[in-house]
Motif scaffolding. Structure first.
Motif, PDB file in Angstrom:
ATOM      1  N   ASP A  33      -7.784 -42.345   8.117  1.00  0.00           N
ATOM      2  CA  ASP A  33      -8.317 -43.470   8.881  1.00  0.00           C
ATOM      3  C   ASP A  33      -8.895 -44.483   7.886  1.00  0.00           C
ATOM      4  O   ASP A  33      -9.397 -44.092   6.825  1.00  0.00           O
ATOM      5  CB  ASP A  33      -9.440 -42.990   9.814  1.00  0.00           C
ATOM      6  CG  ASP A  33      -8.945 -42.051  10.905  1.00  0.00           C
ATOM      7  OD1 ASP A  33      -7.832 -42.276  11.393  1.00  0.00           O
ATOM      8  OD2 ASP A  33      -9.668 -41.095  11.232  1.00  0.00           O
ATOM      9  N   PRO A  34      -8.870 -45.775   8.161  1.00  0.00           N
ATOM     10  CA  PRO A  34      -8.276 -46.406   9.339  1.00  0.00           C
ATOM     11  C   PRO A  34      -6.831 -46.836   9.137  1.00  0.00           C
ATOM     12  O   PRO A  34      -6.252 -47.497  10.008  1.00  0.00           O
ATOM     13  CB  PRO A  34      -9.184 -47.630   9.526  1.00  0.00           C
ATOM     14  CG  PRO A  34      -9.541 -48.031   8.127  1.00  0.00           C
ATOM     15  CD  PRO A  34      -9.657 -46.743   7.348  1.00  0.00           C
ATOM     16  N   TYR A  38      -4.268 -48.643  11.977  1.00  0.00           N
ATOM     17  CA  TYR A  38      -3.706 -49.996  11.914  1.00  0.00           C
ATOM     18  C   TYR A  38      -2.179 -49.959  11.894  1.00  0.00           C
ATOM     19  O   TYR A  38      -1.515 -50.850  12.435  1.00  0.00           O
ATOM     20  CB  TYR A  38      -4.251 -50.740  10.702  1.00  0.00           C
ATOM     21  CG  TYR A  38      -5.687 -51.182  10.874  1.00  0.00           C
ATOM     22  CD1 TYR A  38      -6.067 -51.970  11.962  1.00  0.00           C
ATOM     23  CD2 TYR A  38      -6.662 -50.793   9.972  1.00  0.00           C
ATOM     24  CE1 TYR A  38      -7.385 -52.363  12.138  1.00  0.00           C
ATOM     25  CE2 TYR A  38      -8.000 -51.188  10.140  1.00  0.00           C
ATOM     26  CZ  TYR A  38      -8.342 -51.971  11.223  1.00  0.00           C
ATOM     27  OH  TYR A  38      -9.641 -52.352  11.404  1.00  0.00           O
ATOM     28  N   ALA A 101      -5.507 -51.540   5.804  1.00  0.00           N
ATOM     29  CA  ALA A 101      -6.802 -51.826   6.420  1.00  0.00           C
ATOM     30  C   ALA A 101      -7.424 -53.084   5.820  1.00  0.00           C
ATOM     31  O   ALA A 101      -8.041 -53.895   6.523  1.00  0.00           O
ATOM     32  CB  ALA A 101      -7.739 -50.641   6.255  1.00  0.00           C
ATOM     33  N   PRO A 175      -7.610 -50.875  18.068  1.00  0.00           N
ATOM     34  CA  PRO A 175      -7.408 -50.506  16.662  1.00  0.00           C
ATOM     35  C   PRO A 175      -8.733 -50.479  15.907  1.00  0.00           C
ATOM     36  O   PRO A 175      -9.617 -51.278  16.212  1.00  0.00           O
ATOM     37  CB  PRO A 175      -6.488 -51.639  16.135  1.00  0.00           C
ATOM     38  CG  PRO A 175      -5.841 -52.202  17.380  1.00  0.00           C
ATOM     39  CD  PRO A 175      -6.853 -52.065  18.466  1.00  0.00           C
ATOM     40  N   PRO A 176      -8.876 -49.551  14.970  1.00  0.00           N
ATOM     41  CA  PRO A 176      -7.859 -48.641  14.405  1.00  0.00           C
ATOM     42  C   PRO A 176      -7.810 -47.268  15.065  1.00  0.00           C
ATOM     43  O   PRO A 176      -7.353 -46.305  14.442  1.00  0.00           O
ATOM     44  CB  PRO A 176      -8.297 -48.523  12.940  1.00  0.00           C
ATOM     45  CG  PRO A 176      -9.780 -48.606  13.013  1.00  0.00           C
ATOM     46  CD  PRO A 176     -10.081 -49.588  14.114  1.00  0.00           C
TER      47      PRO A 176
END
Length: 528
Positions: A33-34, A38, A101, A175-176
């Motif tokens: 993540d993230p 995305y 990101a 999102p994310p």
């Protein structure tokens, strides 16, 4: 950005659905993540960088590359992102490759004037494949053969989750999607969303094949007209008024008159149409309202929206989806009689006692300007997706004309090296010069095999007579048999008509262009 670029690159060159699911699943399981969130947003069309436009990319590349060279390159490649990625002369320096990101965060915060500087810096730091992925991310339209539902299916399979559960919470998340992944990995409970404002996946019908018609148990099904609009879901109650498309896109602001009529507490399934004086207008009229960010009073007046209701999924907090169709229909009729919502009526249940009745109704569909029939089992629960058997759509037979190929343009993605988008025309009298002239009546880019595409591409190259940017004009010699669902009057087209779902049915290598159809043949098919 490297992992995301590799994912997109492999998806483009993978035709197998199962292989695409494995590629996405592996990415979602192993990326942190993230970044993965995305990437999921990009694949499902949930990212919109309002400050970044394709025109900025064109202007930017013009500062590094001769405009004529870029124009010829773009004409050959046929895709802006791919052209820029290949032709960009990087200036290597202190720039470092960004991750996905970082790109999303910078673009969401950046003022429009700063965006070209950001893109330039990133392009200099990336290799060609990464540049292509970056530009696809920025400009949207990935064209990697992945639908929103396929991406969600990959999530479900990768983490052993139920696709319906993911669909139920999807529109309450953004999102994310970190809470979504935390739930899928068992690190937290299922996300709690406002159920009264959520989109529920629609139940879809399978096409009814000719060989299946004879085996159909007619008494077990209910018949309705298949209207030529767009499928919508109405979600209202607890202060919410939401109108969703069949894919879950929120289109409430595009149809404010429908939102104004949602003064009730229910979730409804129906067809969005334009209705004037009680008569359903053509899809071409509805198209004037679709994808509009600004809705004018003229649009509201000239193309009034209306919803023809098919089903009721929730009444207040009661979930009616497990009930059979007949029971839900009875509940829908009682609800409609009480609520009497403006701009909404009920889809008619058609009297059918035998197979001959169905055939007769299907024959009447074209005269009525209707797409065909919907057949729904009386005992069918409302199930997300397209289960085999409960619901069928039996569309009327397509129309067809023989038209002459006039223009060709390169496609996108895997077709970017082929002339695969074809504009065709029919003959009409040339009142100024005498004789006959071709007038464009439509455009098609599917309906042919890969082998036929290669032969068509060679024919276009061998018969080009003029260029208009990326478009090739060809000598008027090749006849295409074009199938289409309907034809409507149109003031937007020189011919005065617009086809609905045109596709290449057959390539008439054997037929002289002089024997192609006249425009008046199409005009006689117009549904008024």
């Amino acid at each position: 950005m490297r992992a995301f670029a590799e994912l997109l690159d492999r998806l483009v060159f993978t035709s197998s659905r199962n292989a695409k699911l494995r590629l996405m699943g592996d990415y979602f399981r192993h990326q942190p993540d993230p970044q993965r969130g995305y990437a999921l947003a990009a694949l499902t069309g949930a990212l919109d960088f309002r400050s970044a436009k394709a025109g900025q990319v064109r202007d930017l590349v013009a500062t590094r590359v001769d405009p004529v060279l870029f124009g010829w390159s773009y004409d050959y490649v046929g895709d802006l992102a791919e052209t820029v990625a290949l032709i960009w002369p990087a200036r290597h320096g202190a720039n470092r490759p960004p991750d996905i990101a970082e790109v999303v965060g910078e673009l969401e915060r950046a003022h429009r004037k700063r965006v070209p500087d950001l893109i330039e810096r990133w392009l200099d730091a990336l290799d060609p494949t990464e540049r292509w992925a970056l530009l696809k991310l920025i400009t949207g339209g990935l064209r990697v053969g992945v639908s929103q539902r396929l991406a969600k299916t990959a999530l479900a399979e990768a983490f052993g989750a139920d696709l319906t559960d993911i669909e139920e919470v999807w529109h309450g998340l953004s999102p994310p999607y970190e809470e979504l992944f935390a739930w899928l990995e068992g690190r937290r409970e299922k996300p709690i969303i406002d159920a009264r404002a959520a989109f529920r996946p629609l139940m879809l019908a399978n096409p009814l094949a000719d060989e299946e018609v004879e085996r159909l148990d007619v008494e077990a099904y209910r018949a309705e007209w298949k209207w030529d609009g767009i499928r919508v879901q109405i979600v209202a109650g607890n202060g919410n008024r939401r109108l969703f498309s069949r894919t879950g896109e929120d289109i409430t602001n595009t149809f404010p008159e429908i939102a104004e009529a949602m003064d009730f507490d229910a979730v409804l399934d129906g067809e969005l149409l334009v209705v004037r004086d009680g008569e359903v207008a053509s899809f071409n009229d509805l198209q004037q309202r679709l994808n509009r960010k600004t809705v004018t009073q003229k649009m509201l007046r000239d193309s009034p929206a209306h919803v023809r209701l098919y089903d009721i999924l929730f009444e207040r907090e009661e979930d009616l989806r497990p009930l059979g169709f007949d029971d839900r229909r009875a509940r829908l009729e009682r609800w409609h009689a009480r609520a009497r919502p403006a701009r909404m009526d009920l889809s008619e249940l058609l009297p059918v006692a035998a197979l001959d009745d169905l055939r007769q109704l299907r024959e009447e569909a074209r005269q009525r300007g209707i797409e065909g029939l919907m057949l729904k089992r009386a005992d069918s629960a409302y199930v997300a997706g397209r289960p085999k058997g409960p619901w069928y759509k039996w569309k009327r037979d397509p129309l067809s004309v023989d038209a002459v190929l006039m223009y060709a343009q390169r496609g996108h993605g895997k077709r970017s090296s082929f002339f695969s988008d074809y504009t065709f025309g029919t003959w009409r009298p040339d009142r100024e010069n005498g004789g006959w002239e071709l007038v464009p009546v439509g455009k098609a880019y599917f309906g042919f095999t890969d082998v036929e595409l290669r032969r068509l591409d060679k024919w276009v190259r061998d018969h080009t007579v003029d260029r208009f940017g990326p478009v090739r004009a060809v000598s008027p010699e090749l006849v295409l048999e074009i199938a289409f669902d309907a034809v409507h009057p149109s003031t937007r087209h020189k011919s005065g008509v617009a086809m609905r779902f045109p596709r290449v049915s057959r390539i008439r290598w054997d037929k002289p262009a002089s024997e192609a159809d006249l425009l008046e043949t199409l005009e006689a098919m117009v549904e008024r």
